[in-house]
Write an enzyme that holds these catalytic residues in place. Structure first.
Site, PDB file in Angstrom:
ATOM      1  N   ASP A  14      15.708 -15.865  -5.317  1.00  0.00           N
ATOM      2  CA  ASP A  14      15.266 -14.479  -5.095  1.00  0.00           C
ATOM      3  C   ASP A  14      16.443 -13.638  -5.486  1.00  0.00           C
ATOM      4  OD1 ASP A  14      14.689 -11.732  -4.135  1.00  0.00           O
ATOM      5  OD2 ASP A  14      14.001 -12.645  -2.153  1.00  0.00           O
ATOM      6  N   SER A  33      13.656  -2.040 -22.692  1.00  0.00           N
ATOM      7  CA  SER A  33      12.602  -1.605 -23.349  1.00  0.00           C
ATOM      8  C   SER A  33      12.566  -0.334 -24.154  1.00  0.00           C
ATOM      9  CB  SER A  33      11.363  -1.532 -22.413  1.00  0.00           C
ATOM     10  OG  SER A  33      11.229  -0.257 -21.760  1.00  0.00           O
ATOM     11  N   TYR A  58      11.425   3.525 -13.539  1.00  0.00           N
ATOM     12  CA  TYR A  58      11.484   2.541 -14.722  1.00  0.00           C
ATOM     13  C   TYR A  58      12.337   3.034 -15.888  1.00  0.00           C
ATOM     14  CZ  TYR A  58       9.826  -0.455 -18.579  1.00  0.00           C
ATOM     15  OH  TYR A  58       9.801  -1.269 -19.461  1.00  0.00           O
ATOM     16  N   LYS A  63      15.971   1.166 -17.094  1.00  0.00           N
ATOM     17  CA  LYS A  63      16.098   0.690 -18.559  1.00  0.00           C
ATOM     18  C   LYS A  63      17.076   1.484 -19.420  1.00  0.00           C
ATOM     19  CE  LYS A  63      12.943  -2.547 -18.277  1.00  0.00           C
ATOM     20  NZ  LYS A  63      13.463  -3.914 -18.055  1.00  0.00           N
ATOM     21  N   THR A 119       1.216 -11.000 -20.447  1.00  0.00           N
ATOM     22  CA  THR A 119       1.730 -11.705 -19.273  1.00  0.00           C
ATOM     23  C   THR A 119       0.343 -12.112 -18.452  1.00  0.00           C
ATOM     24  OG1 THR A 119       1.517  -9.631 -18.381  1.00  0.00           O
ATOM     25  CG2 THR A 119       3.555 -10.294 -19.231  1.00  0.00           C
TER      26      THR A 119
END
Length: 209
Positions: A8, A94, A106, A110, A141
């Site tokens: 984890d 990304s 997000y 990144k 995915t």
């Protein structure tokens, strides 16, 4: 030969235990790929609400696993790579690092991952350890396969194996240290190394601006 180990990445001690086992059983580390992340849905970051209407826990979740765990794993890897004066760390990022793609948290993560790449590369350069960011494209995915209707054009997705072959090409590039600190797009890597996906497709270069 793959040796699976449960970990984890929101728990530092579990991350550190992976590296201790690698060192004990393998005696060294050649490549680390930081790809761990965590979202509130199995499809990725939410894009159905503005940032001020999302719980701050979603910010914390993405930063804890999508960024902080990269730092922890990179530090563990560096302790193994620096004495041997060799190694490659690949941080999966990304184009969201430089463009808004639908979720503020997000995009911030990144961007920070790419700065983590640049900064750690600077400190590791003298020790002959390379760090790069790698920007995949839409990837086939488990989530995409299970929910194809949630994506604008799932037929354009690339296989996870293709991403893996690109990373393997970077790991086998004798001049990879010359790219240390850079963010490398999937197409740039594939074209330079003559790689295509299993269906023969090669991604097109895209502008960054």
């Amino acid at each position: 030969r793959g040796i699976p180990m449960r970990s984890d990445h929101s728990v530092d001690s579990e991350t550190e235990a992976v590296f201790r086992r690698v060192e004990d059983e393998q005696g060294g580390l050649d490549l680390l790929v930081n790809n761990a992340t965590s979202y509130s849905t199995d499809l990725g970051p939410r894009e159905d609400a503005m940032f001020w209407n999302l719980p701050v826990e979603e910010w914390d979740q993405m930063h804890a696993v999508g960024l902080r765990s990269h730092y922890i794993a990179s530090a563990c890897a560096a302790r193994m790579m620096v004495p041997r004066r060799t190694g490659l760390i690949v941080n999966i990022s990304s184009i969201g690092a430089i463009k808004y793609t639908g979720n503020v948290s997000y995009n911030v993560v990144k961007a920070a991952v790419d700065m983590l790449t640049l900064s750690t590369a600077e400190e590791l350069l003298a020790h002959k350890v390379t760090v790069v960011s790698f920007w995949p494209r839409l990837t086939r995915t488990e989530a995409l396969i299970a929910h194809p209707g949630q994506f604008s054009d799932p037929s354009k997705a690339w296989s996870a194996e293709f991403n893996g072959r690109c990373v393997a090409a970077l790991a086998n590039d004798p001049r990879i240290i010359e790219k240390s600190g850079e963010a490398l797009d999937l197409a740039e890597v594939a074209i330079e190394h003559g790689l295509a996906d299993s269906d023969g497709r090669v991604p097109e270069l895209r502008p960054r601006a």
